[in-house]
Design a protein around this motif. Structure first.
Motif, PDB file in Angstrom:
ATOM      1  N   HIS A 230       0.835  -1.199   0.000  1.00  0.00           N
ATOM      2  CA  HIS A 230       0.000   0.000   0.000  1.00  0.00           C
ATOM      3  C   HIS A 230       0.871   1.250   0.000  1.00  0.00           C
ATOM      4  N   SER A 231       0.276   2.337  -0.423  1.00  0.00           N
ATOM      5  CA  SER A 231       0.977   3.607  -0.610  1.00  0.00           C
ATOM      6  C   SER A 231       0.815   4.485   0.632  1.00  0.00           C
ATOM      7  N   TYR A 232       1.948   5.050   1.108  1.00  0.00           N
ATOM      8  CA  TYR A 232       1.926   5.861   2.325  1.00  0.00           C
ATOM      9  C   TYR A 232       2.738   7.144   2.153  1.00  0.00           C
ATOM     10  N   ARG A 233       2.432   8.097   3.040  1.00  0.00           N
ATOM     11  CA  ARG A 233       3.246   9.308   3.134  1.00  0.00           C
ATOM     12  C   ARG A 233       3.332   9.735   4.592  1.00  0.00           C
ATOM     13  N   LEU A 234       4.419  10.443   4.895  1.00  0.00           N
ATOM     14  CA  LEU A 234       4.652  10.941   6.248  1.00  0.00           C
ATOM     15  C   LEU A 234       4.180  12.387   6.316  1.00  0.00           C
ATOM     16  N   THR A 235       3.207  12.672   7.191  1.00  0.00           N
ATOM     17  CA  THR A 235       2.664  14.015   7.343  1.00  0.00           C
ATOM     18  C   THR A 235       2.668  14.398   8.820  1.00  0.00           C
ATOM     19  N   ASN A 236       3.407  15.464   9.129  1.00  0.00           N
ATOM     20  CA  ASN A 236       3.502  15.942  10.518  1.00  0.00           C
ATOM     21  C   ASN A 236       3.894  14.825  11.482  1.00  0.00           C
ATOM     22  N   GLY A 237       4.841  14.011  11.025  1.00  0.00           N
ATOM     23  CA  GLY A 237       5.372  12.955  11.882  1.00  0.00           C
ATOM     24  C   GLY A 237       4.538  11.696  11.956  1.00  0.00           C
ATOM     25  N   GLU A 238       3.416  11.635  11.229  1.00  0.00           N
ATOM     26  CA  GLU A 238       2.561  10.459  11.239  1.00  0.00           C
ATOM     27  C   GLU A 238       2.369   9.934   9.822  1.00  0.00           C
ATOM     28  N   TYR A 239       2.380   8.604   9.685  1.00  0.00           N
ATOM     29  CA  TYR A 239       2.122   8.012   8.369  1.00  0.00           C
ATOM     30  C   TYR A 239       0.621   7.964   8.105  1.00  0.00           C
ATOM     31  N   GLU A 240       0.257   8.213   6.847  1.00  0.00           N
ATOM     32  CA  GLU A 240      -1.134   8.129   6.424  1.00  0.00           C
ATOM     33  C   GLU A 240      -1.210   7.475   5.054  1.00  0.00           C
ATOM     34  N   ASN A 241      -2.370   6.916   4.745  1.00  0.00           N
ATOM     35  CA  ASN A 241      -2.575   6.342   3.422  1.00  0.00           C
ATOM     36  C   ASN A 241      -2.494   7.438   2.376  1.00  0.00           C
ATOM     37  N   TYR A 242      -1.860   7.121   1.267  1.00  0.00           N
ATOM     38  CA  TYR A 242      -1.710   8.089   0.171  1.00  0.00           C
ATOM     39  C   TYR A 242      -2.270   7.422  -1.083  1.00  0.00           C
TER      40      TYR A 242
END
Length: 547
Positions: A230-242
């Motif tokens: 699955h695709s992820y990104r790091l935003t404000n120190g937390e990983y989220e689905n992208y």
């Protein structure tokens, strides 16, 4: 009596030599392991990597999670979306069919896709594959309609959108402008010639013969892909689905494992189809005679004295990279599911680790310190794309970068000899020349020219005459221009509101690359009848005023 002794001695020496060689290689692989561990940690999105030497996979490692919700680790069976690395498969198919007499790379695109008969120039299939076709890019066209990468759009829907193109950005062959449209249309041509879905053609002609049994071309994000990363990104120190939901074949769309993609790299190293790969590595020559180091789905350059052939890919959080050093029959394959630039670093640092003895270190820069006065020659306003402008200023012996129309500025550390690091995007730098600079981002290079701008204030312009409803019939999308707080704003049903700023009379710009500049056109009575939109990979798309 001496013969047995000599034989035993030679066998012992041979054993010690093999042992020593294996010991050296073992140390090398430990260094690569350490490199990977320095960038990725358990419990986060990660990568799969393989090294191929002389037709054999000599190293393979996987780190991180394919699925963070269920804690599923990445293995050599994990399937990744490989984005633009898919282009070389499409190019290979096209050249293969040319060898079989089923098409010519010099064919006119309009011959195969009559829906595009209104295009003003011949565009060859070769130009589709080497990015000199001049067609607008599919992702910017989708954004105009309010469709981002997280929104669903099938391959077939993208093709139908592209078959409505009426204008091009530049005369074919005049420029190199990397985008995805050419490869989607090339896949459509291949599909029509063979009379089968593109996915089946890839399977029949490449995947099955090479034993790539866990590879497929995905044309719809609703399809189930087993063992999917699955695709992820790091935003404000937390990983989220992208999410990535715009699925196209030809330019992208292939999903595969590290083992399967390694088989493709092995095929490159000792293929019976070397003639095809050689054609894919031929330089692209522009109408001006200038050469570009991009062939057909493959790029090439000199890296520290080594000739390397490569291509990368990135969609949402997916990252992919293949690099070959043909002289040493050496390849690196890497797949990831986090939206950073780390894979690029890992590939080239691995080359530095394993092929250092063959490298030539670049010369040290002659000029590494600048006074404010010396930096003044770089000052000015530069245009990257229509609507995308940068200010460069110098003070306190430091060069500064500033987005046009803003007040914040950021320092550009010196690399040397007119090169300055752009630390706000990884692996990026500015390389200045007279009245311009090249903006390097990873493997991409954008030419930025110095321009003179003297933009008026919104309060000094009669904004009311620009308001109204405008429609692009070619791409079936509508924008309403309204005034809010003495600011002209473009309003769309799906896109966020876009602030428009005057560049000159009858010309406005925004900070959105797909909505770069609007040039308003008036009739003989001085009434506005349309605006023509230009931006990144877009040029003069007409929006007629309908109200």
């Amino acid at each position: 009596m001496k013969k047995p002794f000599l034989t035993v001695t030679l066998l012992l020496l041979s054993f010690l030599s093999v042992f020593a060689q294996n010991n050296i290689e073992e140390k090398q692989w430990h260094k690569v392991d350490s490199l990977l561990n320095s960038y990725y940690q358990p419990g986060t999105p990660g990568i799969a990597m393989a090294i191929i030497k002389k037709g054999k996979t000599v190293y393979s490692n996987q780190i991180g999670l394919a699925d963070m919700e269920y804690g599923i680790p990445i293995t050599d069976s994990t399937v990744f979306h490989i984005a633009s690395v898919s282009k070389q498969f499409t190019a290979f198919l096209a050249v293969l069919l040319e060898k079989e007499g089923k098409l010519s790379m010099e064919d006119d695109l309009r011959q195969h896709l009559p829906e595009l008969k209104q295009l003003p120039y011949k565009i060859t299939l070769r130009q589709l594959a080497n990015h000199t076709h001049g067609l607008p890019n599919l992702f910017e066209l989708a954004r105009l309609r309010g469709i981002g990468i997280e929104d669903r759009m099938t391959h077939r829907e993208v093709v139908q959108m592209l078959l409505n193109i009426k204008k091009i950005n530049f005369k074919p062959g005049d420029k190199y402008e990397y985008n995805n449209t050419g490869y989607v249309l090339l896949a459509e041509v291949i599909e029509r010639i063979i009379g089968k879905p593109f996915q089946e053609i890839l399977k029949d002609r490449i995947f099955t013969p090479l034993g790539m049994m866990h590879s497929m071309a995905v044309d719809n994000s609703s399809l189930i892909v087993k063992n999917k990363a699955h695709s992820y990104r790091l935003t404000n120190g937390e990983y989220e689905n992208y999410a990535f939901n715009i699925m196209v074949n030809g330019s992208s769309g292939i999903s595969t494992t590290i083992n399967d993609l390694s088989k493709w790299a092995i095929n490159f190293q000792h293929s019976e189809n070397q003639e095809i790969f050689q054609e894919m590595q031929e330089k692209t020559t522009l109408n001006s005679g200038k050469a570009r180091h991009y062939g057909l789905g493959l790029e090439f350059k000199d890296y520290k004295g080594l000739k390397v052939v490569f291509h990368g890919g990135g969609d949402a959080g997916y990252r992919s990279y293949i690099l070959h050093v043909p002289e040493h029959r050496f390849s690196i394959v890497l797949l990831g599911n986090n939206n950073d630039f780390t894979p690029l670093k890992i590939v080239y640092e691995t080359v530095d680790l394993l092929l250092k003895e063959y490298q030539k270190e670049p010369l040290s820069p002659k000029k590494v310190n600048y006074t404010t006065q010396e930096l003044k020659r770089f000052e000015g306003t530069y245009k990257m794309f229509p609507g995308t402008y940068f200010n460069i200023t110098a003070e306190n012996d430091t060069l500064y970068f500033q987005s046009y129309g803003t007040h914040d500025k950021a320092p550009l550390p010196v690399i040397g000899d007119g090169d300055f690091l752009f630390p706000y995007i990884p692996t990026s730098k500015f390389s200045f020349y007279e009245n311009g600079f090249n903006f390097h981002i990873a493997d991409f290079k954008y030419d930025c020219k110095k321009v003179k701008l003297n933009a008026p204030k919104s309060k000094d312009i009669n904004l009311i005459e620009y308001t109204g409803i405008y429609k692009s019939t070619a791409f079936n999308t509508v924008y309403e221009l309204v005034i809010k707080n003495n600011q002209l704003i473009a309003v769309h049903s799906f896109n966020d509101n876009i602030d428009l700023h005057p560049l000159s009379k009858d010309r406005f710009y925004s900070n959105k690359p797909f909505f770069g500049t609007l040039d308003f056109v008036k009739n003989e009575k001085g009434k506005i009848i349309e605006f023509q939109l230009s931006g990144q990979n877009l040029n003069s798309i007409k929006f007629k005023k309908i109200y």
